[in-house]
Write a protein that holds these residues in place. Structure first.
Motif, PDB file in Angstrom:
ATOM      1  N   ARG A 256       0.850  -1.222   0.000  1.00 51.50           N
ATOM      2  CA  ARG A 256       0.000   0.000   0.000  1.00 51.50           C
ATOM      3  C   ARG A 256       0.873   1.255   0.000  1.00 51.50           C
ATOM      4  NH1 ARG A 256      -3.388  -2.389   3.659  1.00 51.50           N
ATOM      5  NH2 ARG A 256      -2.469  -1.217   5.385  1.00 51.50           N
ATOM      6  N   ILE A 257       1.872   1.253   0.876  1.00 50.59           N
ATOM      7  CA  ILE A 257       2.717   2.465   0.972  1.00 50.59           C
ATOM      8  C   ILE A 257       3.557   2.635  -0.294  1.00 50.59           C
ATOM      9  CG2 ILE A 257       4.493   3.636   2.356  1.00 50.59           C
ATOM     10  CD1 ILE A 257       3.470   2.020   4.749  1.00 50.59           C
ATOM     11  N   SER A 258       4.007   1.480  -0.836  1.00 48.92           N
ATOM     12  CA  SER A 258       4.820   1.551  -2.066  1.00 48.92           C
ATOM     13  C   SER A 258       3.983   2.094  -3.233  1.00 48.92           C
ATOM     14  CB  SER A 258       5.351   0.159  -2.436  1.00 48.92           C
ATOM     15  OG  SER A 258       6.092  -0.344  -1.386  1.00 48.92           O
ATOM     16  N   ALA A 259       2.701   1.626  -3.301  1.00 46.07           N
ATOM     17  CA  ALA A 259       1.809   2.086  -4.374  1.00 46.07           C
ATOM     18  C   ALA A 259       1.581   3.585  -4.234  1.00 46.07           C
ATOM     19  CB  ALA A 259       0.480   1.338  -4.291  1.00 46.07           C
ATOM     20  N   GLU A 260       1.447   4.032  -3.002  1.00 43.75           N
ATOM     21  CA  GLU A 260       1.255   5.474  -2.763  1.00 43.75           C
ATOM     22  C   GLU A 260       2.481   6.266  -3.247  1.00 43.75           C
ATOM     23  OE1 GLU A 260       0.775   8.186   1.175  1.00 43.75           O
ATOM     24  OE2 GLU A 260      -0.067   6.151   1.297  1.00 43.75           O
ATOM     25  N   ALA A 261       3.672   5.695  -3.024  1.00 38.20           N
ATOM     26  CA  ALA A 261       4.913   6.353  -3.443  1.00 38.20           C
ATOM     27  C   ALA A 261       4.985   6.439  -4.973  1.00 38.20           C
ATOM     28  CB  ALA A 261       6.110   5.576  -2.890  1.00 38.20           C
ATOM     29  N   GLN A 263       2.383   6.464  -7.013  1.00 42.20           N
ATOM     30  CA  GLN A 263       1.382   7.457  -7.426  1.00 42.20           C
ATOM     31  C   GLN A 263       1.947   8.876  -7.322  1.00 42.20           C
ATOM     32  OE1 GLN A 263      -2.230   7.030  -5.223  1.00 42.20           O
ATOM     33  NE2 GLN A 263      -3.111   5.582  -6.707  1.00 42.20           N
ATOM     34  N   ASN A 264       2.670   9.126  -6.251  1.00 38.69           N
ATOM     35  CA  ASN A 264       3.224  10.477  -6.014  1.00 38.69           C
ATOM     36  C   ASN A 264       4.601  10.655  -6.659  1.00 38.69           C
ATOM     37  OD1 ASN A 264       0.983  11.044  -4.505  1.00 38.69           O
ATOM     38  ND2 ASN A 264       1.963  10.469  -2.561  1.00 38.69           N
ATOM     39  N   LYS A 265       4.898   9.753  -7.588  1.00 38.53           N
ATOM     40  CA  LYS A 265       6.179   9.791  -8.324  1.00 38.53           C
ATOM     41  C   LYS A 265       7.377   9.766  -7.352  1.00 38.53           C
ATOM     42  CE  LYS A 265       4.091  12.084 -12.233  1.00 38.53           C
ATOM     43  NZ  LYS A 265       3.732  13.357 -12.782  1.00 38.53           N
ATOM     44  N   GLY A 266       7.303   8.925  -6.450  1.00 32.12           N
ATOM     45  CA  GLY A 266       8.446   8.720  -5.539  1.00 32.12           C
ATOM     46  C   GLY A 266       8.501   9.662  -4.373  1.00 32.12           C
ATOM     47  N   ALA A 267       7.615  10.625  -4.372  1.00 32.04           N
ATOM     48  CA  ALA A 267       7.669  11.607  -3.278  1.00 32.04           C
ATOM     49  C   ALA A 267       6.653  11.232  -2.189  1.00 32.04           C
ATOM     50  CB  ALA A 267       7.356  12.990  -3.829  1.00 32.04           C
ATOM     51  N   LEU A 268       7.153  11.109  -0.955  1.00 32.21           N
ATOM     52  CA  LEU A 268       6.280  10.803   0.200  1.00 32.21           C
ATOM     53  C   LEU A 268       6.537  11.829   1.302  1.00 32.21           C
ATOM     54  CD1 LEU A 268       6.573   6.913   0.644  1.00 32.21           C
ATOM     55  CD2 LEU A 268       4.481   8.187   0.183  1.00 32.21           C
ATOM     56  N   SER A 269       5.499  12.077   2.035  1.00 30.51           N
ATOM     57  CA  SER A 269       5.715  12.989   3.183  1.00 30.51           C
ATOM     58  C   SER A 269       6.710  12.326   4.160  1.00 30.51           C
ATOM     59  CB  SER A 269       4.389  13.256   3.899  1.00 30.51           C
ATOM     60  OG  SER A 269       3.887  12.050   4.412  1.00 30.51           O
ATOM     61  N   PRO A 271       6.595  11.692   7.453  1.00 32.00           N
ATOM     62  CA  PRO A 271       6.068  10.596   8.304  1.00 32.00           C
ATOM     63  C   PRO A 271       5.831   9.328   7.511  1.00 32.00           C
ATOM     64  CG  PRO A 271       4.856  12.613   8.713  1.00 32.00           C
ATOM     65  CD  PRO A 271       5.741  12.896   7.540  1.00 32.00           C
ATOM     66  N   ARG A 272       5.313   9.464   6.297  1.00 28.99           N
ATOM     67  CA  ARG A 272       5.042   8.266   5.497  1.00 28.99           C
ATOM     68  C   ARG A 272       6.348   7.575   5.104  1.00 28.99           C
ATOM     69  NH1 ARG A 272       0.722   5.522   5.853  1.00 28.99           N
ATOM     70  NH2 ARG A 272       0.226   5.038   3.675  1.00 28.99           N
ATOM     71  N   ALA A 278      10.133   1.668   8.408  1.00 27.48           N
ATOM     72  CA  ALA A 278       9.848   0.786   9.553  1.00 27.48           C
ATOM     73  C   ALA A 278       9.185  -0.499   9.079  1.00 27.48           C
ATOM     74  CB  ALA A 278       8.954   1.501  10.559  1.00 27.48           C
ATOM     75  N   VAL A 279       8.203  -0.345   8.151  1.00 31.45           N
ATOM     76  CA  VAL A 279       7.487  -1.540   7.663  1.00 31.45           C
ATOM     77  C   VAL A 279       8.435  -2.436   6.883  1.00 31.45           C
ATOM     78  CG1 VAL A 279       5.605  -2.342   6.167  1.00 31.45           C
ATOM     79  CG2 VAL A 279       5.232  -0.418   7.689  1.00 31.45           C
ATOM     80  N   GLU A 280       9.347  -1.804   6.124  1.00 32.15           N
ATOM     81  CA  GLU A 280      10.337  -2.584   5.353  1.00 32.15           C
ATOM     82  C   GLU A 280      11.228  -3.417   6.303  1.00 32.15           C
ATOM     83  OE1 GLU A 280      11.241  -0.260   1.159  1.00 32.15           O
ATOM     84  OE2 GLU A 280      12.466   0.202   2.924  1.00 32.15           O
ATOM     85  N   ALA A 281      11.695  -2.743   7.371  1.00 29.41           N
ATOM     86  CA  ALA A 281      12.572  -3.440   8.341  1.00 29.41           C
ATOM     87  C   ALA A 281      11.829  -4.579   9.009  1.00 29.41           C
ATOM     88  CB  ALA A 281      13.061  -2.443   9.396  1.00 29.41           C
TER      89      ALA A 281
END
Lengths: 369, 100
Positions: A256-261, A263-269, A271-272, A278-281
């Motif tokens: 989900r977070i990767s898909a969001e990244a 969508q935003n062309k690699g840019a995430l806030s 906190p995200r 953290a989720v990756e680790a």
């Protein structure tokens, strides 16, 4: 010259009635002194006279509660032979009481020893063999005591024991009149699982038939080993299932977070971005733990994990355990004697209190008038 | 119960016989004469009982200058004691005769 027996006299005066002291104790000590003086300077003779005198004194004191209770000087007006006869009767009654209770006790002990079925015990020794693969793969971190407790609880569970009772037809008489829970409890009491030295533990079963005892012990030992293996497999499978579900959940979050990244062309806030890291680790960690768990399941299925091995198989008991009929007979006799002593002491105390009460009443009557 | 005669246990009989044969004696003398059948610890208990039954009388020894600190008692048989002893011997004789 210092005479022997002064302190004996002081003891007698403190403990006994004056009439008894002057009638019996003083002449005894006077004899001791006369013999002592007669020995003159012969040390051996003097010592002998002392020892004899002391023995005489202490034997007097020991029997004083019985002999002097009704001494002539203490019970005026009563012909002494009557007192003597009443004493003789009392002693005869005591001897009869002791004899009867002793015989009853001996007979009771003998009957119990004969009627009670002999008990046989068989034991098997199991040893905890360590794992052939590193502990981190199999996840075995408990100590022997904890393993014994956890496996022992399963073995001694009602279901297991009830099945054993039915299979081996144990406690037939008890099963007729008792509820099953009580029969199971009896079996639990007869079954003993103890930790032994060097990572071993002993299973003991006590029963009335040697062959049944042997079979039950063998069965419990095999159940113990199987149950432990099954329990470990179950634990490994449970861990695996838990890890799988966590991996699925964490993987979905990561997607989900990767898909969001994307969508935003690699840019995430910020906190995200941190959440993604953290989720990756966490996902990576879970994958590594799954590998370990897989190895553990594999080890258990190939029986490479730690397991209980039968070290000493159960043997057919040849001799019954516990007390022999002779010991029961002896114990019965001792119990009978004890009872007789308690009864005699009770009667003695009761008489003493009665006499004291009568004595007090007499004194009060004298004081009043 | 008061009508019953006094009894004569074996030790009392022995003492009566000793005193009848040897004359007045004190407790230690009787123990020594009895050849171990009387004991130091019990002789005065038996003597006290016999005195109470009236078989014996006792009197204190005259004071001795060597002074052992306590007066000793000398015992001798009374008339009742002598009669009891004689009755006992007759009784025994009767029994022996009856047994023939």
């Amino acid at each position: 010259m210092k005479m022997p027996g002064d302190w004996l006299l002081a003891i007698a005066r403190a403990l006994l009635d004056q009439a008894i002291v002057s009638d019996v104790v003083e002449p005894t000590i006077a004899d001791l002194r006369a013999e002592w003086l007669r020995a003159d300077s012969n040390r051996v003779a003097r010592l002998r006279s002392r020892v004899r005198g002391y023995l005489a004194f202490w034997s007097l004191l020991a029997m004083s509660p019985f002999v002097f209770r009704r001494w002539p000087g203490r019970t005026p007006g009563v012909p002494f032979w009557q007192i003597q006869r009443s004493h003789e009767m009392r002693w005869r009654t005591r001897i009869q009481l002791v004899t009867v209770l002793l015989i009853v006790g001996l007979a009771g002990g003998y009957v119990v020893g004969r009627v009670r079925p002999p008990l046989y015990q068989s034991s098997a020794v199991l040893k905890l063999v360590p794992s052939n693969v590193p502990g981190f793969l199999t996840g075995n971190v408990e100590n022997l005591g904890a393993r014994l407790r956890s496996t022992g609880n399963i073995v001694a569970s009602r279901t297991r024991l009830e099945r054993l009772i039915t299979d081996f037809d144990l406690y037939p008489r008890e099963r007729q009149s008792w509820i099953m829970e009580d029969v199971v409890q009896k079996m639990r009491n007869d079954l003993d699982i103890d930790e032994g030295p060097g990572g071993t533990f002993v299973i003991k079963y006590t029963g009335t038939h040697p062959k049944t005892v042997l079979k039950v012990t063998e069965k419990v030992a095999s159940i113990f080993a199987d149950e432990r293996r099954r329990e470990q497999e179950r634990t490994a499978d449970d861990s695996m299932a838990f890890l799988e579900s966590r991996i699925d959940e964490t993987g979905a979050r990561l997607q989900r977070i990767s898909a969001e990244a994307v969508q935003n062309k690699g840019a995430l806030s910020r906190p995200r971005q941190l959440e993604l890291e953290a989720v990756e680790a966490s996902y990576k960690n879970l994958l590594m733990r799954r590998e370990d768990a897989l190895a553990a399941v594999n080890a258990e299925s190939r029986q490479l994990g730690e397991q209980f091995v039968l070290l000493d198989a159960a043997q057919l008991p040849e001799q019954p355990i516990g007390m022999s009929p002779f010991t029961y007979t002896l114990l019965g006799g001792v119990a009978g004697l004890d009872l007789a002593i308690v009864i005699m002491l009770g009667v003695w105390l009761w008489r003493l209190l009665r006499e004291r009460r009568a004595d007090l009443a007499r004194r009060r009557a004298l004081a009043q008038g | 119960m008061s009508d019953l005669p006094p009894t004569l246990p074996p030790k009392e009989l022995l003492i009566l016989e000793l005193l009848a044969a040897r004359g007045p004696l004190h407790g230690l003398g009787m123990v020594e004469e009895s050849g171990g059948r009387l004991k130091r610890g019990t002789v005065y208990v038996t003597l006290g009982r016999m005195e109470a039954k009236g078989f014996l009388v006792s009197e204190q020894e005259p004071p001795n200058p060597s002074a052992i600190g306590l007066p000793r008692r000398i015992y001798r048989v009374t008339g009742l004691g002598e009669r009891m002893l004689s009755a006992w011997h007759n009784f025994k004789k009767e029994l022996a005769w009856a047994g023939r």
